[in-house]
Enzyme design. Structure first.
Site, mmCIF file in Angstrom:
data_model
loop_
_atom_site.group_PDB
_atom_site.id
_atom_site.type_symbol
_atom_site.label_atom_id
_atom_site.label_comp_id
_atom_site.label_asym_id
_atom_site.label_seq_id
_atom_site.Cartn_x
_atom_site.Cartn_y
_atom_site.Cartn_z
ATOM 1 N N GLU A 143 20.465 -14.193 -9.735
ATOM 2 C CA GLU A 143 21.213 -13.230 -10.555
ATOM 3 C C GLU A 143 20.540 -11.863 -10.529
ATOM 4 O OE1 GLU A 143 22.061 -14.512 -14.561
ATOM 5 O OE2 GLU A 143 22.737 -12.521 -15.172
ATOM 6 N N HIS B 176 22.559 -22.638 -16.109
ATOM 7 C CA HIS B 176 21.676 -21.463 -16.068
ATOM 8 C C HIS B 176 20.258 -21.917 -16.395
ATOM 9 C CE1 HIS B 176 20.005 -17.520 -16.885
ATOM 10 N NE2 HIS B 176 21.150 -16.925 -16.608
ATOM 11 N N HIS C 157 29.127 -13.044 -13.703
ATOM 12 C CA HIS C 157 28.983 -12.977 -15.156
ATOM 13 C C HIS C 157 29.714 -11.721 -15.605
ATOM 14 C CE1 HIS C 157 25.034 -15.513 -15.428
ATOM 15 N NE2 HIS C 157 26.109 -16.254 -15.348
ATOM 16 N N GLU D 202 29.166 -13.805 -21.031
ATOM 17 C CA GLU D 202 27.949 -14.041 -21.820
ATOM 18 C C GLU D 202 27.874 -12.906 -22.830
ATOM 19 O OE1 GLU D 202 25.299 -13.467 -18.476
ATOM 20 O OE2 GLU D 202 24.776 -15.587 -18.496
ATOM 21 N N TYR E 23 14.856 -19.434 -20.117
ATOM 22 C CA TYR E 23 14.283 -18.090 -20.016
ATOM 23 C C TYR E 23 12.782 -18.027 -19.725
ATOM 24 C CZ TYR E 23 18.673 -16.373 -21.919
ATOM 25 O OH TYR E 23 19.988 -16.079 -22.114
ATOM 26 N N ASP F 102 19.541 -4.002 -20.695
ATOM 27 C CA ASP F 102 20.208 -5.302 -20.631
ATOM 28 C C ASP F 102 20.810 -5.611 -21.999
ATOM 29 O OD1 ASP F 102 21.092 -7.833 -20.221
ATOM 30 O OD2 ASP F 102 19.124 -8.720 -19.835
ATOM 31 N N ASP G 55 25.972 -10.181 -12.256
ATOM 32 C CA ASP G 55 26.230 -9.894 -13.664
ATOM 33 C C ASP G 55 26.686 -8.438 -13.776
ATOM 34 O OD1 ASP G 55 25.638 -8.901 -16.390
ATOM 35 O OD2 ASP G 55 24.838 -10.909 -16.729
ATOM 36 N N HIS H 93 17.324 -16.163 -12.952
ATOM 37 C CA HIS H 93 16.826 -14.788 -12.859
ATOM 38 C C HIS H 93 15.646 -14.821 -11.898
ATOM 39 C CE1 HIS H 93 18.456 -13.798 -17.141
ATOM 40 N NE2 HIS H 93 19.377 -14.275 -16.342
ATOM 41 N N HIS I 9 24.421 -6.685 -23.549
ATOM 42 C CA HIS I 9 25.808 -7.083 -23.279
ATOM 43 C C HIS I 9 26.738 -6.612 -24.400
ATOM 44 C CE1 HIS I 9 24.266 -10.705 -20.696
ATOM 45 N NE2 HIS I 9 23.613 -9.598 -20.453
ATOM 46 N N HIS J 108 24.420 -6.135 -16.015
ATOM 47 C CA HIS J 108 23.155 -5.828 -15.343
ATOM 48 C C HIS J 108 23.389 -4.859 -14.177
ATOM 49 C CE1 HIS J 108 21.539 -10.060 -16.676
ATOM 50 N NE2 HIS J 108 21.882 -9.298 -17.695
ATOM 51 N N ARG K 23 14.645 -21.544 -24.729
ATOM 52 C CA ARG K 23 13.467 -20.797 -25.178
ATOM 53 C C ARG K 23 12.192 -21.627 -25.307
ATOM 54 N NH1 ARG K 23 15.853 -16.031 -26.035
ATOM 55 N NH2 ARG K 23 18.057 -16.219 -26.556
HETATM 56 ZN ZN ZN Z 1 21.306 -14.882 -16.462
HETATM 57 MN MN MN Z 2 24.045 -12.953 -16.778
HETATM 58 MN MN MN Z 3 21.519 -9.985 -19.663
#
Ligand code: ZN
Ligand code: MN
Ligand code: MN
Length: 282
Positions: A142, A66, A213, A258, A69, A226, A176, A106, A228, A179, A37
């Site tokens: 992704e 990964h 994922h 995740e 963000y 989105d 994913d 992403h 999870h 997603h 972050r």
């Molecule tokens: Zn991701």
């Molecule tokens: Mn993912």
């Molecule tokens: Mn997600």
């Protein structure tokens, strides 16, 4: 040998991710190599890299990284875009030094311009970052849930982006399940999964699918949410995951959860559920 694992923390030192993954019965795992972050990151020390290599040899676990963000590879803002490319390139090099074969990213947000413009900017960003990086780490794009302005929620858009990459040996896809389901790809039954894998093969090519994922979804099919959920407790459901894991193309890939980290127990339960499916016990 199945590769089943979770996203784990690197708190303390990056090589401690191996210990956390082992404690969760993982044979693969995913990490952020930096604070996900923030923009800043500290340089990896030689001894941290050596410890990571030692545990890689000792455990035989399969690590995946990964991207953080904040970078936005689809941004129309030049300053953000350039900064994002720089981080992508740094992360590719860092993975190479750590001997991590895949970096998942992403595609970002086009910020209201258009999906086509977004896809073009992402591909250009990948081309620059790949050229500027050391090693041969593969960058995995992704799919997204299709939230507002997000790039890459359809297989066709991922394909378009892949087609614009100069060095095809350096790119692949991370799918994913949360997603994908939220974006409208049904995977709740064996028939549905079969149809999906066929579509994936027709549009992208199944050999380009490198990581999955595994996340259940709080949102419904086509909800574009989105959110999870733990394996088997969401709208995809246990049967969906059993169906997905019954295909041999899927069985050889790193399968990484995740799911929400509500408690260590829930997280471990997800991993044990996946092992039970893999072993044909449920
Ligand atoms: Zn991701
Ligand atoms: Mn993912
Ligand atoms: Mn997600």
């Amino acid at each position: 040998m199945w590769l089943i694992g979770a996203h784990v923390s690197i708190a303390g030192e990056i090589s401690q991710s191996f210990d956390r993954a082992k404690a969760l019965n993982c044979t693969t795992f995913q990490i952020f190599t930096r604070n996900p972050r923030g923009w800043a990151s500290k340089k990896l020390e030689e001894n941290e890299i050596a410890n990571f290599h030692r545990k890689l040899d000792e455990t035989g676990l399969f690590p995946v990284a990964h991207m953080p963000y904040l970078p936005n590879l689809a941004s129309p803002n030049k300053e953000i875009y350039d900064k994002s490319i720089k981080i992508l390139s740094e992360e590719l090099t860092k993975c190479y030094r750590l001997k991590i074969p895949y970096l998942v990213t992403h595609l970002g947000s086009h910020m209201g311009t258009s999906e086509e413009d977004g896809v073009r900017r992402v591909a250009e960003a990948c081309n620059i970052a790949i050229k500027d990086s050391e090693g041969k780490v593969a960058l995995l794009l992704e799919n997204t849930a299709g939230q507002k302005n997000s790039v890459g929620h359809t297989l066709n858009h991922l394909r378009k982006c892949l087609d614009l990459i100069d060095d095809q040996s350096r790119v692949g896809v991370c799918f994913d399940t949360c997603h994908g389901f939220a974006a409208g790809y049904d995977i709740r039954t064996r028939n549905a999964v079969e149809r999906f894998l066929k579509d994936f093969d027709d549009i992208i090519g199944i050999e380009r699918l490198k990581v999955i994922h595994l996340n259940d979804s709080k949102g419904d099919l086509n909800s574009h949410l989105d959110r999870h959920e733990h394996i088997g407790r969401g709208k995809i459901g246990l049967n969906g995951f059993k169906a997905l894991l019954s295909f041999k193309e899927v069985q050889k890939l790193p399968l990484i959860i995740e799911t929400p980290y509500d408690s260590e127990k829930d997280y471990l339960q997800d991993i044990l559920t996946l092992w039970s499916i893999a072993r044909g016990q449920i």
